[in-house]
Design an enzyme around this catalytic site. Structure first.
Site, PDB file in Angstrom:
ATOM      1  N   GLY A  71       0.805  -1.221   0.000  1.00 24.21           N
ATOM      2  CA  GLY A  71       0.000   0.000   0.000  1.00 24.21           C
ATOM      3  C   GLY A  71       0.835   1.266   0.000  1.00 24.21           C
ATOM      4  O   GLY A  71       0.459   2.261   0.633  1.00 24.21           O
ATOM      5  N   LEU A  72       1.976   1.213  -0.701  1.00 21.31           N
ATOM      6  CA  LEU A  72       2.797   2.408  -0.892  1.00 21.31           C
ATOM      7  C   LEU A  72       3.330   2.995   0.412  1.00 21.31           C
ATOM      8  O   LEU A  72       3.543   4.211   0.502  1.00 21.31           O
ATOM      9  CB  LEU A  72       1.990   3.487  -1.639  1.00 21.31           C
ATOM     10  CG  LEU A  72       1.969   3.360  -3.148  1.00 21.31           C
ATOM     11  CD1 LEU A  72       0.748   4.062  -3.733  1.00 21.31           C
ATOM     12  CD2 LEU A  72       3.224   3.972  -3.754  1.00 21.31           C
ATOM     13  N   CYS A 131       1.213   0.654  -9.874  1.00 19.76           N
ATOM     14  CA  CYS A 131       1.015   0.026  -8.562  1.00 19.76           C
ATOM     15  C   CYS A 131      -0.387  -0.572  -8.483  1.00 19.76           C
ATOM     16  O   CYS A 131      -1.363   0.146  -8.676  1.00 19.76           O
ATOM     17  CB  CYS A 131       1.182   1.051  -7.437  1.00 19.76           C
ATOM     18  SG  CYS A 131       0.709   0.345  -5.838  1.00 19.76           S
ATOM     19  N   LYS A 167       7.305   2.755 -15.610  1.00 26.04           N
ATOM     20  CA  LYS A 167       7.077   1.360 -15.206  1.00 26.04           C
ATOM     21  C   LYS A 167       5.653   0.949 -15.558  1.00 26.04           C
ATOM     22  O   LYS A 167       4.686   1.519 -15.065  1.00 26.04           O
ATOM     23  CB  LYS A 167       7.326   1.181 -13.710  1.00 26.04           C
ATOM     24  CG  LYS A 167       7.255  -0.298 -13.303  1.00 26.04           C
ATOM     25  CD  LYS A 167       7.893  -0.555 -11.966  1.00 26.04           C
ATOM     26  CE  LYS A 167       7.914  -2.037 -11.642  1.00 26.04           C
ATOM     27  NZ  LYS A 167       8.570  -2.319 -10.370  1.00 26.04           N
ATOM     28  N   THR A 195       3.863  -5.893 -10.500  1.00 23.82           N
ATOM     29  CA  THR A 195       3.202  -7.136 -10.086  1.00 23.82           C
ATOM     30  C   THR A 195       1.817  -7.248 -10.726  1.00 23.82           C
ATOM     31  O   THR A 195       1.228  -6.252 -11.161  1.00 23.82           O
ATOM     32  CB  THR A 195       3.081  -7.185  -8.561  1.00 23.82           C
ATOM     33  OG1 THR A 195       2.407  -6.000  -8.133  1.00 23.82           O
ATOM     34  CG2 THR A 195       4.446  -7.262  -7.899  1.00 23.82           C
ATOM     35  N   GLY A 245      10.394  -9.504 -13.168  1.00 26.09           N
ATOM     36  CA  GLY A 245       9.329 -10.489 -12.987  1.00 26.09           C
ATOM     37  C   GLY A 245       9.904 -11.886 -12.944  1.00 26.09           C
ATOM     38  O   GLY A 245      10.247 -12.454 -13.976  1.00 26.09           O
ATOM     39  N   GLY A 246      10.065 -12.417 -11.738  1.00 30.66           N
ATOM     40  CA  GLY A 246      10.437 -13.816 -11.577  1.00 30.66           C
ATOM     41  C   GLY A 246      11.877 -14.161 -11.874  1.00 30.66           C
ATOM     42  O   GLY A 246      12.193 -15.336 -12.099  1.00 30.66           O
ATOM     43  N   GLY A 267      13.415  -9.013  -7.571  1.00 35.29           N
ATOM     44  CA  GLY A 267      12.622  -8.539  -6.449  1.00 35.29           C
ATOM     45  C   GLY A 267      12.411  -9.638  -5.448  1.00 35.29           C
ATOM     46  O   GLY A 267      13.155  -9.796  -4.475  1.00 35.29           O
ATOM     47  N   THR A 268      11.427 -10.470  -5.736  1.00 39.87           N
ATOM     48  CA  THR A 268      11.030 -11.520  -4.808  1.00 39.87           C
ATOM     49  C   THR A 268      12.191 -12.444  -4.441  1.00 39.87           C
ATOM     50  O   THR A 268      12.305 -12.882  -3.300  1.00 39.87           O
ATOM     51  CB  THR A 268       9.871 -12.318  -5.444  1.00 39.87           C
ATOM     52  OG1 THR A 268       8.835 -11.381  -5.745  1.00 39.87           O
ATOM     53  CG2 THR A 268       9.345 -13.389  -4.521  1.00 39.87           C
TER      54      THR A 268
HETATM   55  O1  RRO Z   1       3.420  -0.614  -2.230  1.00 41.37           O
HETATM   56  C1  RRO Z   1       2.866  -1.540  -2.857  1.00 41.37           C
HETATM   57  O2  RRO Z   1       1.924  -2.183  -2.367  1.00 41.37           O
HETATM   58  C2  RRO Z   1       3.290  -1.921  -4.206  1.00 41.37           C
HETATM   59  C3  RRO Z   1       3.650  -1.023  -5.186  1.00 41.37           C
HETATM   60 BR1  RRO Z   1       3.782   0.814  -4.888  1.00 41.37          BR
HETATM   61  C4  RRO Z   1       3.929  -1.478  -6.506  1.00 41.37           C
HETATM   62  O3  RRO Z   1       4.245  -0.726  -7.443  1.00 41.37           O
HETATM   63  N1  RRO Z   1       3.848  -2.812  -6.729  1.00 41.37           N
HETATM   64  C5  RRO Z   1       3.516  -3.681  -5.747  1.00 41.37           C
HETATM   65  O4  RRO Z   1       3.460  -4.878  -5.996  1.00 41.37           O
HETATM   66  N2  RRO Z   1       3.259  -3.223  -4.487  1.00 41.37           N
END
Ligand code: RRO
Length: 315
Positions: A71-72, A131, A167, A195, A245-246, A267-268
């Site tokens: 949620g940013l 997002c 993005k 995502t 991504g992955g 990322g993950t």
């Molecule tokens: O903060 C997030 O929940 C979030 C962001 Br801003 C985003 O760009 N991508 C994501 O998977 N989570």
């Protein structure tokens, strides 16, 4: 295999980045990972005002990856300028840093660019148009609205000379068209992908596993969507592409190069192993050596009929 890449008028020592939202502002990971071994990293997305983020739980796992709804959560423009960028400026010399910015409204992107442009500690902006977890936008992302993409990128372009990276989203049915819109509006590069929206439900009660209900899916299950988006964007524009991504290691990074990405971001994978990005750099050197590949860019598929794109600098 040589890994250096000339891009945006500067040099990336290798093509491996940490993706936005997976490494805070660098300092959070610096105890467990030598950031200076990387091509660079992208910060957590920053909004004008600080945000506490979405209700817990914010992260859950499944076999193919994970789902998040952070949620940013971020400190906002002022605190990022005061507390985060000085640390990057003083501690990160070789890795290149993109500052991720996000807004609920179009004008907020402009405020962020204006507020950050005069600061030191970062190379350029990654404009987060995708997002999936912004509850104030009820799950709709700017990336799915070409007019919004054009207005945001044009407005940012008018306010900065720094590299601007847009993005984009994995669930965009016309990601090639959106890529062209971003290019025409003045983007210097594209990051594909954010995502993918999803939900996980408890089988006993049907209750969502995440506090916010829905979230964004990442990890190995996202890789085919990421690769397709990169390949589609590669056919649509000549802009440099950052594949996300992955990516778990060197092999996946090379797959993204084959699709057309000149940089890749993890990322993950680095949640499970904070050294995953460093391992990927080491793995790329071995991968190339084993196959007699002289340079990473030899692996990067250009747009049909063109050479690998470079927006400036010596090559
Ligand atoms: O903060 C997030 O929940 C979030 C962001 Br801003 C985003 O760009 N991508 C994501 O998977 N989570």
């Amino acid at each position: 295999m040589k890994l250096e890449i000339s891009l945006f008028g500067t040099e990336f020592q290798n093509p491996v980045l940490l993706a936005a939202g997976t490494c805070g502002f660098g300092m959070e990971l610096s105890e467990v990972l030598d950031l200076e071994t990387l091509g660079g990293f992208v910060t957590k997305s920053v909004t004008v005002e600080p945000r506490a983020g979405n209700p817990a739980p914010r992260v859950t796992e499944f076999q193919g990856g994970m789902l998040n709804s952070i949620g940013l959560a971020n400190p906002g423009l002022e605190a990022t300028r005061r507390d985060k960028l000085p640390w990057i400026r003083d501690n990160v010399k070789r890795a290149r840093v993109l500052l991720s910015i996000a807004g609920h409204r179009v004008e907020e992107f402009f405020q962020l660019v204006e507020g950050f442009d005069g600061e030191e500690g970062f190379l350029g902006f990654e404009v987060n148009l995708s997002c999936p977890n912004d509850t104030r936008r009820a799950g709709s992302t700017f990336a799915l609205d070409p007019d919004a993409v054009a207005r945001i990128i044009e407005g940012c372009r008018a306010r900065t000379q720094r590299p601007l990276v847009a993005k984009l989203a994995p669930n965009d049915p016309d990601v090639g068209g959106t890529a062209r819109v971003a290019e025409s509006a003045g983007a210097d590069a594209l990051t594909l992908v954010n995502t993918l929206p999803g939900i996980l439900l408890g089988p006993a009660d049907g209750i969502p596993e995440l506090g916010a209900g829905t979230g964004g899916m990442s990890g190995p299950a996202l890789r085919p969507s990421g690769l397709l988006a990169v390949k589609t964007a590669r056919a649509a524009t000549s802009l440099p592409l950052i594949g996300v991504g992955g990516v778990l290691g060197a092999r996946d990074a090379v797959s993204y190069a084959r699709a057309g990405a000149v940089l890749v971001a993890l990322g993950t994978a680095s949640f499970a192993d904070p050294r995953a990005a460093t391992r990927t750099v080491e793995g790329l050197v071995r991968w190339g050596r084993g196959r007699g590949v002289a340079h990473w860019t030899d692996l990067v598929t250009p747009r049909a009929g063109t050479a690998v794109h470079d927006t400036g600098g010596e090559s």
